[in-house]
Design a protein around this motif. Structure first.
Motif, mmCIF file in Angstrom:
data_model
loop_
_atom_site.group_PDB
_atom_site.id
_atom_site.type_symbol
_atom_site.label_atom_id
_atom_site.label_comp_id
_atom_site.label_asym_id
_atom_site.label_seq_id
_atom_site.Cartn_x
_atom_site.Cartn_y
_atom_site.Cartn_z
ATOM 1 N N HIS A 1 0.835 -1.202 0.000
ATOM 2 C CA HIS A 1 0.000 0.000 0.000
ATOM 3 C C HIS A 1 0.878 1.263 0.000
ATOM 4 O O HIS A 1 0.600 2.220 -0.728
ATOM 5 C CB HIS A 1 -0.939 -0.012 1.210
ATOM 6 C CG HIS A 1 -1.766 1.212 1.343
ATOM 7 N ND1 HIS A 1 -2.817 1.496 0.500
ATOM 8 C CD2 HIS A 1 -1.685 2.251 2.206
ATOM 9 C CE1 HIS A 1 -3.353 2.654 0.849
ATOM 10 N NE2 HIS A 1 -2.696 3.128 1.882
ATOM 11 N N GLN B 1 3.974 1.515 -1.102
ATOM 12 C CA GLN B 1 4.645 1.580 -2.409
ATOM 13 C C GLN B 1 3.705 2.156 -3.463
ATOM 14 O O GLN B 1 4.092 3.018 -4.249
ATOM 15 C CB GLN B 1 5.127 0.182 -2.819
ATOM 16 C CG GLN B 1 5.898 0.142 -4.110
ATOM 17 C CD GLN B 1 7.269 0.774 -3.988
ATOM 18 O OE1 GLN B 1 7.818 0.874 -2.902
ATOM 19 N NE2 GLN B 1 7.813 1.203 -5.096
ATOM 20 N N GLU B 2 2.449 1.692 -3.473
ATOM 21 C CA GLU B 2 1.463 2.191 -4.432
ATOM 22 C C GLU B 2 1.180 3.668 -4.206
ATOM 23 O O GLU B 2 1.038 4.436 -5.158
ATOM 24 C CB GLU B 2 0.179 1.381 -4.347
ATOM 25 C CG GLU B 2 0.320 -0.028 -4.873
ATOM 26 C CD GLU B 2 -0.877 -0.919 -4.564
ATOM 27 O OE1 GLU B 2 -1.832 -0.452 -3.884
ATOM 28 O OE2 GLU B 2 -0.851 -2.090 -4.985
ATOM 29 N N ALA B 3 1.114 4.084 -2.945
ATOM 30 C CA ALA B 3 0.879 5.497 -2.637
ATOM 31 C C ALA B 3 2.047 6.355 -3.125
ATOM 32 O O ALA B 3 1.838 7.451 -3.661
ATOM 33 C CB ALA B 3 0.670 5.688 -1.133
ATOM 34 N N GLN C 1 4.062 5.635 -5.641
ATOM 35 C CA GLN C 1 4.006 5.666 -7.105
ATOM 36 C C GLN C 1 2.932 6.628 -7.597
ATOM 37 O O GLN C 1 3.142 7.352 -8.567
ATOM 38 C CB GLN C 1 3.761 4.256 -7.653
ATOM 39 C CG GLN C 1 4.963 3.363 -7.532
ATOM 40 C CD GLN C 1 4.686 1.937 -7.965
ATOM 41 O OE1 GLN C 1 3.539 1.543 -8.171
ATOM 42 N NE2 GLN C 1 5.745 1.152 -8.091
ATOM 43 N N ARG C 2 1.781 6.649 -6.911
ATOM 44 C CA ARG C 2 0.727 7.600 -7.282
ATOM 45 C C ARG C 2 1.205 9.025 -7.078
ATOM 46 O O ARG C 2 0.958 9.895 -7.905
ATOM 47 C CB ARG C 2 -0.538 7.345 -6.458
ATOM 48 C CG ARG C 2 -1.392 6.215 -6.978
ATOM 49 C CD ARG C 2 -2.774 6.210 -6.327
ATOM 50 N NE ARG C 2 -2.741 6.189 -4.879
ATOM 51 C CZ ARG C 2 -2.708 5.096 -4.134
ATOM 52 N NH1 ARG C 2 -2.701 3.918 -4.699
ATOM 53 N NH2 ARG C 2 -2.693 5.167 -2.828
ATOM 54 N N ALA C 3 1.893 9.270 -5.965
ATOM 55 C CA ALA C 3 2.400 10.619 -5.684
ATOM 56 C C ALA C 3 3.418 11.039 -6.739
ATOM 57 O O ALA C 3 3.417 12.188 -7.184
ATOM 58 C CB ALA C 3 3.018 10.669 -4.292
ATOM 59 N N LYS C 4 4.287 10.124 -7.159
ATOM 60 C CA LYS C 4 5.261 10.434 -8.213
ATOM 61 C C LYS C 4 4.547 10.735 -9.520
ATOM 62 O O LYS C 4 4.919 11.649 -10.239
ATOM 63 C CB LYS C 4 6.232 9.269 -8.410
ATOM 64 C CG LYS C 4 7.287 9.157 -7.361
ATOM 65 C CD LYS C 4 8.215 7.998 -7.670
ATOM 66 C CE LYS C 4 9.215 7.792 -6.554
ATOM 67 N NZ LYS C 4 10.083 6.629 -6.827
ATOM 68 N N GLY C 5 3.520 9.947 -9.825
ATOM 69 C CA GLY C 5 2.753 10.156 -11.057
ATOM 70 C C GLY C 5 2.049 11.497 -11.062
ATOM 71 O O GLY C 5 2.025 12.197 -12.072
ATOM 72 N N GLU C 6 1.483 11.884 -9.939
ATOM 73 C CA GLU C 6 0.800 13.172 -9.838
ATOM 74 C C GLU C 6 1.790 14.322 -9.917
ATOM 75 O O GLU C 6 1.496 15.364 -10.479
ATOM 76 C CB GLU C 6 0.008 13.254 -8.532
ATOM 77 C CG GLU C 6 -1.191 12.318 -8.515
ATOM 78 C CD GLU C 6 -1.859 12.247 -7.150
ATOM 79 O OE1 GLU C 6 -1.445 12.983 -6.226
ATOM 80 O OE2 GLU C 6 -2.795 11.443 -7.005
ATOM 81 N N GLU D 1 2.798 14.919 -13.627
ATOM 82 C CA GLU D 1 1.748 15.419 -14.523
ATOM 83 C C GLU D 1 1.705 16.935 -14.452
ATOM 84 O O GLU D 1 1.720 17.530 -13.394
ATOM 85 C CB GLU D 1 0.376 14.859 -14.116
ATOM 86 C CG GLU D 1 0.225 13.386 -14.367
ATOM 87 C CD GLU D 1 -1.121 12.870 -13.890
ATOM 88 O OE1 GLU D 1 -1.998 13.696 -13.533
ATOM 89 O OE2 GLU D 1 -1.298 11.647 -13.870
#
Length: 166
Positions: free
Chosen positions: A147, A149-151, A153-158, A161
């Motif tokens: 969880h 790690q996924e958070a 990755q989402r933060a890096k993706g945001e 952008e």
């Protein structure tokens, strides 16, 4: 070496406190929508297990952790049973760093609650006249790490952008 000396400092250890105040079933339900017909066939079901946690801060150092466990059993295209349990606990947690607090409420407390939830699930399934169901251990440490790690990755993706302008 100084790091080892610091971790053995009795003042640091006494500041960190963990206690189990209460463990209780917050909610439980059992459904067997296709009974009694479901009992007439050969019993070779497929099971699906879903777990989740929710944390509520009650006071500064007092937390309610709710572990939700849902198990469904399918026999072919029919649902044999669905059991849902919300196993909760009230925990006193103080003196931990913020990063440690996430692991305490996201992994350590659910690990403590799971055996209680497993027992309630097993009891409800047996009372529904189905063969005993003993849930295998869930590695909440690994789930919490996934969880996190996924958070990240989402933060890096945001962060990468860029807002589009018209």
């Amino acid at each position: 070496m100084a790091e080892n000396a610091q971790s053995n400092d009795p003042r640091t250890q006494s500041e960190r406190q963990f206690s189990v105040q209460r463990v209780y079933v917050k909610d439980a339900s059992f459904e067997s929508p296709n009974a009694p017909d479901i009992f007439r066939g050969e019993w070779k079901p497929t099971h699906e297990l879903n777990v989740s946690t929710k944390v509520n801060r009650i006071q500064d150092d007092l937390f309610e952790v709710v572990l939700s466990v849902t198990v469904s059993a399918q026999l072919g295209d029919k649902t044999a049973f669905i059991v849902e349990v919300q196993q909760a606990g009230i925990f006193g947690i103080a003196g931990f760093a913020e990063q440690e607090m996430g692991a305490m409420v996201g992994a350590y407390c659910p690990n403590l609650l799971f055996p209680y939830a497993r027992e309630v699930v097993s009891d409800l399934v047996s009372k529904g006249s189905f063969p005993q169901l003993v849930l295998q251990h869930v590695n909440f440490d690994a789930l919490f790490a996934q969880h996190q790690q996924e958070a990240m990755q989402r933060a890096k993706g945001e962060a990468t952008e860029q807002p589009s302008q018209h």
